[in-house]
Design a protein around this motif. Structure first.
Motif, short mmCIF file in Angstrom:
data_model
loop_
_atom_site.label_atom_id
_atom_site.label_comp_id
_atom_site.label_asym_id
_atom_site.label_seq_id
_atom_site.Cartn_x
_atom_site.Cartn_y
_atom_site.Cartn_z
N GLU A 32 0.85 -1.19 0.00
CA GLU A 32 0.00 0.00 0.00
C GLU A 32 0.89 1.24 0.00
O GLU A 32 2.12 1.14 0.07
CB GLU A 32 -0.92 -0.03 1.22
N PRO A 33 0.30 2.43 -0.06
CA PRO A 33 1.12 3.65 -0.04
C PRO A 33 2.12 3.65 1.11
O PRO A 33 1.84 3.12 2.18
CB PRO A 33 0.08 4.77 0.10
N PRO A 34 3.29 4.24 0.90
CA PRO A 34 4.35 4.22 1.90
C PRO A 34 3.93 4.89 3.21
O PRO A 34 2.89 5.55 3.30
CB PRO A 34 5.48 4.99 1.24
N LEU A 35 4.78 4.73 4.22
CA LEU A 35 4.54 5.35 5.51
C LEU A 35 5.62 6.38 5.80
O LEU A 35 6.82 6.12 5.58
CB LEU A 35 4.53 4.30 6.63
N ALA A 36 5.20 7.55 6.28
CA ALA A 36 6.14 8.58 6.71
C ALA A 36 6.38 8.40 8.20
O ALA A 36 5.47 8.47 9.00
CB ALA A 36 5.58 9.96 6.41
N LEU A 37 7.64 8.16 8.55
CA LEU A 37 8.02 7.91 9.94
C LEU A 37 8.57 9.18 10.56
O LEU A 37 9.47 9.81 10.00
CB LEU A 37 9.07 6.80 9.97
N ASP A 38 8.03 9.58 11.71
CA ASP A 38 8.47 10.79 12.40
C ASP A 38 8.53 10.51 13.89
O ASP A 38 7.94 9.54 14.37
CB ASP A 38 7.53 11.96 12.11
N ALA A 39 9.25 11.35 14.63
CA ALA A 39 9.38 11.19 16.09
C ALA A 39 9.22 12.53 16.76
O ALA A 39 9.77 13.54 16.30
CB ALA A 39 10.74 10.58 16.44
N SER A 40 8.46 12.57 17.82
CA SER A 40 8.23 13.78 18.60
C SER A 40 8.46 13.48 20.07
O SER A 40 8.62 12.32 20.46
CB SER A 40 6.81 14.31 18.37
N LEU A 41 8.46 14.50 20.89
CA LEU A 41 8.64 14.31 22.33
C LEU A 41 7.40 13.68 22.94
O LEU A 41 6.27 14.04 22.60
CB LEU A 41 8.93 15.65 23.01
N SER A 42 7.61 12.77 23.87
CA SER A 42 6.49 12.19 24.61
C SER A 42 5.93 13.24 25.56
O SER A 42 6.58 14.27 25.83
CB SER A 42 6.96 10.97 25.40
N PRO A 43 4.72 13.06 26.07
CA PRO A 43 4.17 14.03 27.03
C PRO A 43 5.09 14.27 28.23
O PRO A 43 5.23 15.41 28.68
CB PRO A 43 2.84 13.40 27.44
N ALA A 44 5.71 13.21 28.74
CA ALA A 44 6.61 13.39 29.88
C ALA A 44 7.84 14.21 29.49
O ALA A 44 8.26 15.12 30.23
CB ALA A 44 7.04 12.03 30.42
N SER A 45 8.43 13.91 28.32
CA SER A 45 9.59 14.67 27.87
C SER A 45 9.22 16.11 27.55
O SER A 45 10.00 17.04 27.79
CB SER A 45 10.21 14.01 26.64
N ASP A 46 8.03 16.31 27.00
CA ASP A 46 7.58 17.67 26.70
C ASP A 46 7.42 18.48 27.98
O ASP A 46 7.75 19.67 28.02
CB ASP A 46 6.26 17.62 25.93
N ALA A 47 6.94 17.84 29.05
CA ALA A 47 6.81 18.53 30.34
C ALA A 47 8.19 18.91 30.89
O ALA A 47 8.37 20.00 31.45
CB ALA A 47 6.05 17.66 31.33
N LEU A 48 9.17 18.01 30.73
CA LEU A 48 10.52 18.33 31.18
C LEU A 48 11.10 19.49 30.38
O LEU A 48 11.80 20.36 30.94
CB LEU A 48 11.41 17.10 31.03
N LEU A 49 10.83 19.54 29.08
CA LEU A 49 11.34 20.64 28.26
C LEU A 49 10.69 21.96 28.66
O LEU A 49 11.37 22.99 28.72
CB LEU A 49 11.09 20.34 26.78
N ARG A 50 9.40 21.95 28.94
CA ARG A 50 8.74 23.18 29.38
C ARG A 50 9.34 23.68 30.69
O ARG A 50 9.52 24.89 30.89
CB ARG A 50 7.24 22.95 29.53
N ALA A 51 9.65 22.75 31.59
CA ALA A 51 10.30 23.15 32.84
C ALA A 51 11.69 23.71 32.58
O ALA A 51 12.13 24.68 33.22
CB ALA A 51 10.37 21.97 33.80
#
Length: 395
Positions: A32-51
């Motif tokens: 089937e059509p290809p898949l675009a693979l991406d990575a983002s911060l998890s909610p826990a990591s995003d909270a650490l970055l905001r801090a």
């Protein structure tokens, strides 16, 4: 989290085949059509970055955690795939999902609409990739699509602690002990040597684009100065103030400031004490320039229009009569004496006699519209201060 979304179309193999998805994602890669693979911060990591963006100690702790992250930044993963991506490259068949009571496979991957999501802590992909089944390939092929989302986020926000207690982005920071001679705007980081070494080395070093920020423009420096002084009056030292004013004067003399920029600078300078005079600071209405009147033709932006015809020029004012000259001379002498006295007392700043502003006094006077003698409002402020002061002791 790692996510894959269908939608991009390229030429893929025709016969049916299913390949295991990488990073523990549920489902399978098919023709089937290809898949675009991406990575983002998890909610826990995003909270650490905001801090980290709000506190220097939290920023130092976040940097230490990031320095220990296992990152996959290979732009050609098929050449030497990491363990998380190798099964897909080899063409391993998908596993039979073992579903928990919560409805998610045992491997941790799950589906949200057309996306497949999962959380990884090792071999974290730092690049977006297009996965598809190509002709003649036993497994998945990968096309590099640039940096992953979490990398772009870390580049753009201010989470790096500096030695002066500020927080800057990686592009605004230097991992050296002091800024380079040709980039004094970069801020040395306040991180342990082992953390600095890890963040400077591949793969994290090239990803974060350290020290890549261009020097700020004079207006950017001025706006940052105003922001700092508004938050904490007196925060900027004399060298910073002088540097900003010298840059603004040079930029205006070169025609690099717009009319809006000049109006903004003049308005702020009249309201805020940003001109250094000794150990004090004064607003622009308490500044004068006693040098010869500047040549406004050199300080103005060329318009491209020819000069007006001599017949259309405004005639110069009539000189004072011979009888009025003594009175004019006496008034000018009185103004000069008053100006000298106010400059000596530190009430006025004379930019033409300032050791650090003398060589830019004329363009600075044009920019701030500084007079040669103080206006009545500045003299009134001085008189009010003298009147309110206690009388001198009898001697």
């Amino acid at each position: 989290p790692v996510s894959a979304r269908r939608g991009l179309r390229i030429e893929v193999r025709k016969n049916a085949k299913s390949v295991r998805l990488p990073y523990g994602l549920s489902g399978a890669l098919t023709k089937e059509p290809p898949l675009a693979l991406d990575a983002s911060l998890s909610p826990a990591s995003d909270a650490l970055l905001r801090a980290a963006c709000a506190s220097a100690p939290a920023a130092a702790a976040f940097a230490a955690l990031l320095s220990r992250l296992n990152v996959d930044a290979d732009a050609d993963p098929a050449h030497k795939p990491n363990p998380a991506l190798a099964p897909s490259i080899r063409g391993d068949p998908p596993d039979d999902p073992v579903v928990h009571n919560g409805g998610r496979p045992a491997g941790g991957g799950y589906a949200v609409g057309r996306e497949r999501r999962g959380t990884v802590a090792a071999h974290v992909p730092a690049r977006r990739r297009l996965l598809y089944l190509a002709h003649g390939s036993p497994g998945a092929a990968a096309v590099d699509l640039g940096e992953a989302q979490w990398v772009l986020v870390l580049r753009s926000v201010r989470w790096i602690p500096t030695i002066d207690g500020r927080l800057v982005s990686p592009a605004q920071a230097t991992l050296a002990d002091s800024p380079p001679a040709d980039a004094p705007h970069l801020q040395p980081v306040a991180l342990p040597p082992v953390v600095r070494c890890a963040l400077a080395s591949p793969p994290l070093g090239p990803l974060l684009l350290w020290s890549s920020a261009p020097p700020p423009s004079p207006m950017q420096r001025f706006n940052q100065l105003v922001q700092d002084e508004t938050a904490q009056p007196g925060a900027a030292d004399e060298a910073s103030l002088v540097g900003v004013w010298r840059a603004l004067a040079a930029a205006d003399a070169a025609g690099e400031l717009s009319a809006r920029d000049r109006d903004q600078v003049r308005g702020v300078a009249r309201e805020m004490p940003l001109l250094p005079v000794g150990n004090a600071r004064v607003p622009s209405f308490r500044a004068v320039c006693r040098a010869a009147p500047p040549d406004t033709r050199c300080a103005s932006v060329p318009t491209g229009r020819p000069p007006p015809h001599p017949s259309n020029r405004t005639p110069p004012p009539n000189p004072p009569s011979t009888a009025a000259r003594p009175a004019v001379s006496a008034a000018a002498a009185a103004d000069a004496a008053l100006t000298d006295a106010l400059v000596r007392r530190g009430h006025l700043l004379c930019v033409s006699s300032s050791a650090r502003l003398h060589d830019v006094c004329r363009p600075l006077a044009v920019l701030l519209q500084l007079p040669a003698v103080p206006p009545a409002s500045a003299v009134a402020v001085w008189l009010e201060a003298v009147w309110a002061a206690p009388p001198p002791a009898d001697t």
